[in-house]
Design a protein around this motif. Structure first.
Motif, mmCIF file in Angstrom:
data_model
loop_
_atom_site.group_PDB
_atom_site.id
_atom_site.type_symbol
_atom_site.label_atom_id
_atom_site.label_comp_id
_atom_site.label_asym_id
_atom_site.label_seq_id
_atom_site.Cartn_x
_atom_site.Cartn_y
_atom_site.Cartn_z
ATOM 1 N N HIS A 167 32.542 84.333 36.036
ATOM 2 C CA HIS A 167 33.060 83.174 36.771
ATOM 3 C C HIS A 167 33.736 83.615 38.058
ATOM 4 N N GLU A 381 33.167 81.882 46.783
ATOM 5 C CA GLU A 381 33.327 80.814 45.786
ATOM 6 C C GLU A 381 32.183 80.889 44.785
ATOM 7 N N GLY A 384 32.777 76.735 42.370
ATOM 8 C CA GLY A 384 33.630 75.717 42.970
ATOM 9 C C GLY A 384 33.371 74.412 42.242
HETATM 10 C C1 GLC Z 1 36.055 80.674 38.918
HETATM 11 C C2 GLC Z 1 35.560 80.515 40.341
HETATM 12 C C3 GLC Z 1 35.065 79.128 40.668
HETATM 13 C C4 GLC Z 1 34.235 78.551 39.538
HETATM 14 C C5 GLC Z 1 35.008 78.633 38.236
HETATM 15 C C6 GLC Z 1 34.231 78.072 37.057
HETATM 16 O O1 GLC Z 1 37.384 80.398 38.776
HETATM 17 O O2 GLC Z 1 36.522 80.930 41.294
HETATM 18 O O3 GLC Z 1 34.300 79.160 41.848
HETATM 19 O O4 GLC Z 1 33.883 77.220 39.817
HETATM 20 O O5 GLC Z 1 35.301 79.958 37.952
HETATM 21 O O6 GLC Z 1 33.003 78.731 36.855
#
Ligand code: GLC
Ligand code: ADP
Length: 487
Positions: A167, A381, A384
Motif C-alpha cells: 500500500h 501516491e 489515493g
Molecule cells: C497507502 C497509500 C495510499 C493508498 C492507501 C490504500 O496509505 O499512501 O495511496 O490509497 O494506502 O491502499
C-alpha cells in the motif's frame, strides 16, 4: 476459495490512513462474490474490545515476549466478516496508534509485535491453529503483515499461496539486525536474498521476496516502484519480481461514501439532483467561518500532513489561490511544521482559509461534500482514496499525475471537456507553479457553471466500486491456488 486477509488496521475500528479503508471494504466485496474470507487482526484495544461474539480458537502460549497469546474468532461489527483476533495484551493492549507511542516514536518492540501477526497468519495457513478452517490464500497487507510470507516460505509443506499487497513502499518496517534472533527464522533468511536491507532487517522485504504474488494498489504505482525515483531503495528487488507483480486499483466503499445516503451531511444529493451539495457548501462555510461568496470556489484538503502529500506546494500556492478569489478548507494532522504553517495561514486570512488540525471521519465527509474541488498534489501516491471520494461527491479533484491519481482522474483539457470525459484537473511537476496553473484552470472552470456542472456529473458517474477490483483479486487467487495445487 478460502482467503485470510492479514492487516494491522481496519475501518472503522483502527485507521491511520487508506489501508484501513481497503481492509474494511475488500473482504466484504470478495464475500459478495462467493469467497470464504476471514481477517486476522492484532488485538489492539479498539479491535479486541469491539469484535463481536469472540470465541477462543486456541491458546498459543508465550510468544515474541508476550507471556500469553490467545487466538479468538469473532465477527466484525457492521459487516459481520469473520475475524481472528490475536489477544496478546503485553504486545497489543496499548492506547493510541497501532505503530507509535504518544510521543510519536515507534513502539520499541514493533519487530516482535508484527512478527507475531505474521507468525500467527503463517501457522493458520499451515493448518496448525484452526483445523476447521485452513486458507487456500494468505493475503498480507503492507509491512505490518509481511512477515507471514517469510514464515510460510520457511515451512514448505504449507499449501496456502501467499499474496502481498504494497500500500505504501515508503513505510518499510526496518529494525536493527540484532532483532533477527527474535524472529525464530533460519539464519539463511538474514541475507540479501532474504530480509537483510543495507545491514538492517526489513519486514517489507519479507513480503517482496517471499510472497508468491505481489500486488500494489494501482497499475501506475506498480510500474513506478520498479524505478529508482519511486522504489525507496527496493526498486532492484521489485524489478527482480517483475513477473509476480500486478497493480489492482482500490475501490470506494459505496455504503460509507455515498452522497445520496450519507447520514453525516446536512443535505443529501445525487448526480441528478445537485441542490443538496449547495446546502452542504453553505453549511460547511458557516461551520468553518468562511465568507459566503457565491463566486468563490472552495478548495478542500483532507490528508495526512506529510511530505508524501505535497502540501508544501499548497502552502506555496496559497497567495495565488487567494488572489484568484478562491477559499481553502483543510483538515489534517501530521508533521508539526506543516500543521503550524497551515494554522498560521488560517489566522492571517480569516474568512478565506479555514484549518482544522485533527483526524475526524465525520468532518472528512462534510468537507468533501461541501467543497467544490479537492487538492491532492502528492509527490507519490500508491492509489489515493480521497480523490475517489471527491469524484463520488462531485468535488473536482486537482491532482498530480502520479500513481493512482494518474489512473483515476481525467484532465479537463479542451478536448476532454468537448468529449465529456473530463473528471478533474491534472498537473505534472511537483512545483508550486504547476499546482498554481491547475488551480487557475479549476477557478476558470468554476466560473463557467455549465462546464463545471458537466464535470461534476461526469465525475459522479465514475464507477470505482470494489466489485471490479475484487473480481481481479479473485482471478489472481484462483490462478495462484491452481498453480500451487499443481506444483
Ligand atoms: C497507502 C497509500 C495510499 C493508498 C492507501 C490504500 O496509505 O499512501 O495511496 O490509497 O494506502 O491502499
Ligand atoms: P493515505 O492512506 O496515504 O493517507 P488515502 O487517500 O489512501 O491516503 O487515504 C486516506 C484516508 O484517510 C481517507 O479515508 C481520508 O478521508 C482519511 N483521512 C486523512 N486525513 C484525515 C483527517 N485528518 N481526518 C479524517 N480522515 C482523514
Amino acid at each position: 476459495m478460502k482467503v485470510l486477509h492479514v492487516a494491522a488496521e481496519i475501518f472503522p475500528l483502527v485507521k491511520t490512513g487508506g489501508l484501513a479503508d481497503v481492509v474494511g471494504a475488500l473482504p466484504q466485496a470478495l464475500i459478495a462474490q462467493g469467497a470464504d474470507v476471514r481477517l486476522l487482526l492484532p488485538g489492539l484495544p479498539a479491535i479486541a474490545d469491539v469484535v463481536l461474539h469472540q470465541k477462543t480458537v486456541c491458546e498459543i502460549g508465550p510468544a515474541f515476549g508476550a507471556a500469553r497469546a490467545t487466538l479468538r474468532l469473532g465477527r466484525m461489527p457492521h459487516s459481520d466478516v469473520p475475524a481472528y483476533v490475536i489477544d496478546a495484551p503485553y504486545l497489543f493492549r496499548r492506547a493510541g496508534s497501532p505503530y507509535q507511542a504518544s510521543d510519536g516514536g515507534e513502539w520499541p518492540d514493533n519487530a516482535q509485535r508484527f512478527a507475531l501477526l505474521g507468525w500467527v497468519a503463517a501457522h493458520l495457513a499451515a493448518g496448525e491453529l484452526d483445523t476447521g478452517w485452513v486458507p487456500d490464500v494468505l493475503h498480507a497487507h503492507d509491512w505490518h503483515a509481511a512477515m507471514a510470507c517469510a514464515y510460510v516460505a520457511a515451512h514448505p509443506p504449507t499449501v496456502a499461496a501467499t499474496v502481498f499487497t504494497v500500500h505504501n513502499l515508503a513505510f518499510q518496517g526496518l529494525f536493527p539486525p540484532g532483532d533477527f534472533h527474535l524472529l525464530g527464522l533460519p539464519s539463511r533468511f538474514m541475507a540479501s536474498q532474504g530480509l537483510e536491507f543495507h545491514g538492517q532487517l526489513s519486514f517489507m522485504k519479507a513480503g517482496l521476496k517471499f510472497a508468491d504474488r505481489i500486488t500494489t494498489v494501482s497499475p501506475t504505482y506498480a510500474t513506478e516502484i520498479a524505478t529508482h525515483e519511486f522504489g525507496c531503495g527496493l526498486d532492484g528487488v521489485i524489478r527482480g519480481r517483475a513477473t509476480a507483480l500486478t497493480g489492482i486499483l482500490n475501490g470506494v466503499d459505496g455504503v460509507v461514501w455515498n452522497p445520496q445516503t450519507d447520514p453525516g451531511l446536512p443535505a443529501r444529493y445525487g448526480r441528478d439532483d445537485l441542490a443538496g451539495k449547495a446546502v452542504c457548501k453553505q453549511a460547511l462555510r458557516q461551520e468553518l467561518g468562511l465568507q459566503a461568496n457565491a463566486a468563490a470556489p472552495l478548495f478542500a484538503v483532507v490528508s495526512r500532513l506529510t511530505s508524501q502529500k505535497g502540501l508544501d506546494l499548497v502552502l506555496a500556492a496559497l497567495p495565488a489561490l487567494l488572489a484568484r478569489g478562491a477559499q481553502l478548507a483543510l483538515q489534517g494532522s501530521g508533521e508539526p511544521a506543516l500543521e503550524a504553517a497551515f494554522t498560521k495561514a488560517a489566522q492571517l486570512n480569516p474568512g478565506r482559509i479555514a484549518v482544522r488540525i485533527g483526524y475526524d471521519e465525520a468532518w472528512a465527509h462534510r468537507l468533501i461534500a461541501g467543497a467544490d474541488a479537492m487538492l491532492v498534489p502528492s509527490r507519490f501516491e500508491p492509489c489515493g482514496l480521497t480523490q475517489l471520494y471527491a469524484l463520488r461527491y462531485g468535488t473536482m479533484p486537482v491532482v498530480r499525475r502520479v500513481g493512482g491519481l494518474a489512473d483515476t482522474v481525467v484532465d479537463a483539457t479542451d478536448d476532454a471537456v468537448r468529449r465529456d470525459v473530463a473528471t478533474g484537473f491534472v498537473f505534472e511537476g511537483a512545483t508550486p507553479a504547476a499546482l498554481q496553473a491547475a488551480i487557475d484552470r479549476a477557478v476558470s472552470g468554476f466560473a463557467q457553471p455549465p462546464v463545471w456542472r458537466q464535470l461534476m456529473k461526469r465525475a459522479m458517474a465514475q464507477d470505482f466500486s470494489w466489485e471490479g477490483s475484487a473480481r481481479e483479486y479473485g482471478q489472481l487467487y484462483s490462478k495462484l491456488a491452481d498453480a500451487k495445487r499443481m506444483a
